[in-house]
Each structure stands twice: as C-alpha cells, then as structure tokens.
Design a protein around this motif. Structure first.
Motif, mmCIF file in Angstrom:
data_model
loop_
_atom_site.group_PDB
_atom_site.id
_atom_site.type_symbol
_atom_site.label_atom_id
_atom_site.label_comp_id
_atom_site.label_asym_id
_atom_site.label_seq_id
_atom_site.Cartn_x
_atom_site.Cartn_y
_atom_site.Cartn_z
ATOM 1 N N GLY A 88 0.816 -1.219 0.000
ATOM 2 C CA GLY A 88 0.000 0.000 0.000
ATOM 3 C C GLY A 88 0.843 1.259 0.000
ATOM 4 O O GLY A 88 0.509 2.252 -0.662
ATOM 5 N N PHE A 89 1.954 1.236 0.729
ATOM 6 C CA PHE A 89 2.864 2.386 0.765
ATOM 7 C C PHE A 89 3.425 2.678 -0.622
ATOM 8 O O PHE A 89 3.457 3.833 -1.061
ATOM 9 C CB PHE A 89 4.010 2.136 1.752
ATOM 10 C CG PHE A 89 5.133 3.113 1.626
ATOM 11 C CD1 PHE A 89 5.016 4.391 2.146
ATOM 12 C CD2 PHE A 89 6.305 2.769 0.973
ATOM 13 C CE1 PHE A 89 6.045 5.314 2.010
ATOM 14 C CE2 PHE A 89 7.336 3.677 0.836
ATOM 15 C CZ PHE A 89 7.209 4.954 1.360
ATOM 16 N N TYR A 90 3.857 1.634 -1.310
ATOM 17 C CA TYR A 90 4.417 1.843 -2.647
ATOM 18 C C TYR A 90 3.355 2.313 -3.632
ATOM 19 O O TYR A 90 3.627 3.148 -4.488
ATOM 20 C CB TYR A 90 5.123 0.582 -3.155
ATOM 21 C CG TYR A 90 6.466 0.403 -2.493
ATOM 22 C CD1 TYR A 90 7.498 1.305 -2.742
ATOM 23 C CD2 TYR A 90 6.706 -0.631 -1.610
ATOM 24 C CE1 TYR A 90 8.732 1.176 -2.112
ATOM 25 C CE2 TYR A 90 7.928 -0.770 -0.985
ATOM 26 C CZ TYR A 90 8.940 0.135 -1.248
ATOM 27 O OH TYR A 90 10.148 0.012 -0.630
ATOM 28 N N VAL A 91 2.155 1.796 -3.500
ATOM 29 C CA VAL A 91 1.072 2.221 -4.388
ATOM 30 C C VAL A 91 0.757 3.696 -4.182
ATOM 31 O O VAL A 91 0.642 4.464 -5.149
ATOM 32 C CB VAL A 91 -0.186 1.340 -4.192
ATOM 33 C CG1 VAL A 91 -1.387 1.929 -4.910
ATOM 34 C CG2 VAL A 91 0.078 -0.077 -4.672
ATOM 35 N N ALA A 119 -5.591 8.538 -4.861
ATOM 36 C CA ALA A 119 -4.344 7.823 -4.581
ATOM 37 C C ALA A 119 -4.452 7.059 -3.261
ATOM 38 O O ALA A 119 -4.054 5.888 -3.167
ATOM 39 C CB ALA A 119 -3.161 8.797 -4.525
ATOM 40 N N PHE A 120 -5.014 7.697 -2.242
ATOM 41 C CA PHE A 120 -5.200 7.020 -0.960
ATOM 42 C C PHE A 120 -6.212 5.880 -1.066
ATOM 43 O O PHE A 120 -6.029 4.826 -0.455
ATOM 44 C CB PHE A 120 -5.621 8.010 0.126
ATOM 45 C CG PHE A 120 -4.497 8.868 0.616
ATOM 46 C CD1 PHE A 120 -3.410 8.318 1.276
ATOM 47 C CD2 PHE A 120 -4.514 10.239 0.411
ATOM 48 C CE1 PHE A 120 -2.364 9.106 1.733
ATOM 49 C CE2 PHE A 120 -3.476 11.039 0.863
ATOM 50 C CZ PHE A 120 -2.396 10.472 1.516
ATOM 51 N N VAL A 121 -7.258 6.088 -1.850
ATOM 52 C CA VAL A 121 -8.277 5.048 -2.036
ATOM 53 C C VAL A 121 -7.669 3.835 -2.726
ATOM 54 O O VAL A 121 -7.856 2.690 -2.291
ATOM 55 C CB VAL A 121 -9.479 5.599 -2.837
ATOM 56 C CG1 VAL A 121 -10.403 4.490 -3.284
ATOM 57 C CG2 VAL A 121 -10.230 6.634 -2.009
ATOM 58 N N VAL A 122 -6.934 4.068 -3.805
ATOM 59 C CA VAL A 122 -6.299 2.971 -4.540
ATOM 60 C C VAL A 122 -5.327 2.224 -3.637
ATOM 61 O O VAL A 122 -5.259 0.990 -3.641
ATOM 62 C CB VAL A 122 -5.605 3.491 -5.822
ATOM 63 C CG1 VAL A 122 -4.737 2.421 -6.464
ATOM 64 C CG2 VAL A 122 -6.636 3.998 -6.807
ATOM 65 N N SER A 123 -4.593 2.958 -2.829
ATOM 66 C CA SER A 123 -3.658 2.341 -1.888
ATOM 67 C C SER A 123 -4.383 1.466 -0.868
ATOM 68 O O SER A 123 -3.963 0.342 -0.590
ATOM 69 C CB SER A 123 -2.854 3.421 -1.167
ATOM 70 O OG SER A 123 -2.104 2.866 -0.119
ATOM 71 N N THR A 126 -5.784 -1.657 -2.642
ATOM 72 C CA THR A 126 -4.684 -2.556 -3.001
ATOM 73 C C THR A 126 -4.131 -3.262 -1.774
ATOM 74 O O THR A 126 -3.903 -4.479 -1.793
ATOM 75 C CB THR A 126 -3.561 -1.781 -3.710
ATOM 76 O OG1 THR A 126 -4.103 -1.120 -4.848
ATOM 77 C CG2 THR A 126 -2.445 -2.711 -4.144
ATOM 78 N N SER A 127 -3.912 -2.521 -0.706
ATOM 79 C CA SER A 127 -3.413 -3.102 0.534
ATOM 80 C C SER A 127 -4.351 -4.189 1.047
ATOM 81 O O SER A 127 -3.905 -5.275 1.443
ATOM 82 C CB SER A 127 -3.248 -1.995 1.583
ATOM 83 O OG SER A 127 -2.874 -2.530 2.822
ATOM 84 N N SER A 128 -5.635 -3.915 1.020
ATOM 85 C CA SER A 128 -6.621 -4.899 1.485
ATOM 86 C C SER A 128 -6.635 -6.131 0.607
ATOM 87 O O SER A 128 -6.705 -7.259 1.102
ATOM 88 C CB SER A 128 -8.015 -4.278 1.509
ATOM 89 O OG SER A 128 -8.071 -3.238 2.442
ATOM 90 N N ILE A 129 -6.571 -5.934 -0.708
ATOM 91 C CA ILE A 129 -6.572 -7.071 -1.625
ATOM 92 C C ILE A 129 -5.341 -7.943 -1.414
ATOM 93 O O ILE A 129 -5.432 -9.177 -1.397
ATOM 94 C CB ILE A 129 -6.687 -6.593 -3.086
ATOM 95 C CG1 ILE A 129 -8.081 -6.036 -3.336
ATOM 96 C CG2 ILE A 129 -6.364 -7.719 -4.067
ATOM 97 C CD1 ILE A 129 -8.250 -5.327 -4.662
#
Length: 139
Positions: A88-91, A119-123, A126-129
């Motif tokens: 998530g950090f990298y995303v 950007a925060f939403v995508v992160s 992605t982190s959750s997935i």
C-alpha cells in the motif's frame, strides 16, 4: 476466516463503497461546470469521516460476533499485515505522482485534491486485496 482477514474485508469494502459514492456525487457535477465552483471539500471530509466511522463500527460488530477471535494474532497475521501495508505504501507513493504533477502544472485545486484522495483510495484497496489474497492463498 481469521479476524485479520475479516478486518481486511471490512477495510476493503469501506475503502471502495464510500469513495465510489463520493466520486459519483462530486464528479457527476463536473460536466459543463466550472470546477472552481464545485463544493468538494466538505463532501470529501464527510466521505473520509464516514469511512473511518464505518470501519470502526464494522470492526466492533465483527468483534462482538466472534469475541474469541478478536485478540488472537499470530506471526502470520503480523506478516500479512506488514506485507499489505508495504505494498500500500508503494502504491500511494506512485499514485501521489499524479497530484504532484497536477500541482506542478498549476491545475485547479479540485483536481489535485481529488487525485490525491484517489491515490489514498487505490492504496487502501490494493493493501486490502494483498492481505486477503495472502490469507486465502497462503503466505
């Protein structure tokens, strides 16, 4: 399903549902409008607040539903959480280049703020997935 996986699902759903509602509401006003006149600050702050509250309430409900699982966390849970946060950090770091670029070309605040929120939403999604996949397929 472990409690860590439940929390990942809760986070994924709230990180998806609330921003979709926000973007549908706010971006629906864009066609034919001057974006400097679109009120987005309070709707965005409300969306963030609703997501936080939804996450907390859903976690409390999950804890009440299975109180014995809530305090159980092993090394696998910690490593999966670390992996999800790491990805998530990298995303968010890569996605933050878009609002940075928008700021450099002096785009309207509306676009910069919404790109950063996205950007925060995508992160978060992605982190959750990543966490859910790690729980499901093994770590």
């Amino acid at each position: 399903m472990s409690f860590g996986e439940k929390r990942s699902w809760i986070y994924a759903v709230s990180a998806l549902v609330v921003p979709v509602a926000y973007f549908a509401t706010v971006l629906g006003r864009v066609p034919g409008a001057d974006v400097t006149k679109i009120a987005y600050v309070w709707p965005m702050l409300t969306a963030i607040g609703v997501a936080v509250v939804l996450n907390i309430v859903a976690s409390i409900v999950a804890t009440i539903a299975s109180p014995g699982d809530a305090d159980k966390e092993d090394e696998r849970d910690k490593e999966i959480n670390r992996l999800g946060q790491h990805v998530g950090f990298y995303v968010v770091s890569v996605c933050a280049l878009v609002p940075l670029g928008l700021a450099m070309v002096e785009a309207e605040h509306f676009w910069i703020a919404n790109a950063l929120y996205l950007a925060f939403v995508v992160s978060a999604i992605t982190s959750s997935i990543v966490k859910i996949v790690a729980y499901r397929r093994g770590f």
